[in-house]
Design an enzyme around this catalytic site. Sequence first.
Site, short mmCIF file in Angstrom:
data_model
loop_
_atom_site.label_atom_id
_atom_site.label_comp_id
_atom_site.label_asym_id
_atom_site.label_seq_id
_atom_site.Cartn_x
_atom_site.Cartn_y
_atom_site.Cartn_z
N SER A 1 9.38 -52.54 20.45
CA SER A 1 8.26 -53.03 19.65
C SER A 1 8.82 -53.99 18.60
CB SER A 1 7.51 -51.86 19.01
OG SER A 1 8.39 -51.04 18.26
N LYS B 1 17.08 -52.46 27.48
CA LYS B 1 16.31 -51.98 26.33
C LYS B 1 14.93 -51.71 26.90
CE LYS B 1 15.46 -51.63 21.75
NZ LYS B 1 16.14 -50.68 20.84
N THR C 1 16.08 -44.80 13.09
CA THR C 1 15.86 -46.22 13.34
C THR C 1 16.59 -47.04 12.27
OG1 THR C 1 14.15 -47.86 13.83
CG2 THR C 1 13.76 -46.41 11.95
N GLU C 2 16.86 -48.30 12.58
CA GLU C 2 17.52 -49.23 11.65
C GLU C 2 18.90 -48.73 11.20
OE1 GLU C 2 16.32 -52.20 11.10
OE2 GLU C 2 14.48 -51.79 12.22
N GLU D 1 19.82 -48.74 26.04
CA GLU D 1 19.61 -48.43 24.63
C GLU D 1 18.20 -47.91 24.39
OE1 GLU D 1 18.96 -50.49 20.33
OE2 GLU D 1 20.13 -51.65 21.78
N ASP E 1 16.59 -57.49 19.45
CA ASP E 1 17.60 -56.53 19.92
C ASP E 1 17.87 -56.72 21.41
OD1 ASP E 1 17.78 -55.51 17.39
OD2 ASP E 1 16.61 -53.71 17.80
N LYS F 1 21.96 -49.36 16.15
CA LYS F 1 22.17 -49.02 17.56
C LYS F 1 22.51 -50.25 18.38
CE LYS F 1 18.42 -47.12 18.89
NZ LYS F 1 17.75 -47.35 17.60
N THR F 2 21.70 -51.30 18.19
CA THR F 2 21.92 -52.52 18.97
C THR F 2 23.25 -53.17 18.61
OG1 THR F 2 19.54 -52.88 19.15
CG2 THR F 2 20.97 -54.75 19.60
N THR F 3 23.59 -53.17 17.33
CA THR F 3 24.87 -53.73 16.90
C THR F 3 26.01 -53.04 17.62
OG1 THR F 3 23.98 -54.28 14.71
CG2 THR F 3 26.38 -54.06 14.90
#
Length: 228
Positions: free
Chosen positions: A42, A38, A12-13, A117, A55, A16-18
Amino acid sequence: MSYACFVTGTDTEIGKTTIAAGLLQAARQLGLSTAAAKPVASGCRQTALGLRNDDALALLAQCSLPLDYIEVNPMAFEPPIAPHLAAREAGVVLDVAGLLPPVRALLGKGAEFSVVEGAGGWRVPLAGGETLADLAMALGLPVILVVGVRLGCINHALLSAEAILADGLPLAGWVANLVEPQTARLADNLSTLEEHLPAPCLGCVPFLADTSAASVAQYLHLQQLLSR
């Protein structure tokens, strides 16, 4: 032509979204229509329109098809914790049976390039012993692995790739995303990833002050993916 993929990450962090938004922007620059999902998020915030996830909003902004927020993010939870825990607290059964129909509906809208995603890494739990990997398998999509380049990423990347392939899905490619401004032995680490990951590198995104989709897209080789 239409192409859809499932984007997961080594953790996580790790951006991925970028990267997913960058892929969508790169597709739009090629003149392709785009859509994104997506399925579960959360860490959402309450707004006048309901729960919204940053995101999911970033992905929606890169969709050329006219989509409602709920089509992109059908399952949204407020607490910034693991999705299955947030769903349990909300009294919601978070499983593949519930996630699959809205994602299939979005993919059925006919975008020429679509991204689904995940949340966190490959084995993020759902209910009843399922994981998000089970959703990817039910969709049967090729997978793009986002590698957050930092200490330990080689092990995380190789284990993730091994799990994806063991689950019977093709690893279409991977993207190196530099999540720290300074990375020791960067060239050596990237070389090791290229040597051991059984898929092409679709780009190496440096540590950027501007992480907009347009800034990221210039470092991604989408045509390499589409040509395969």
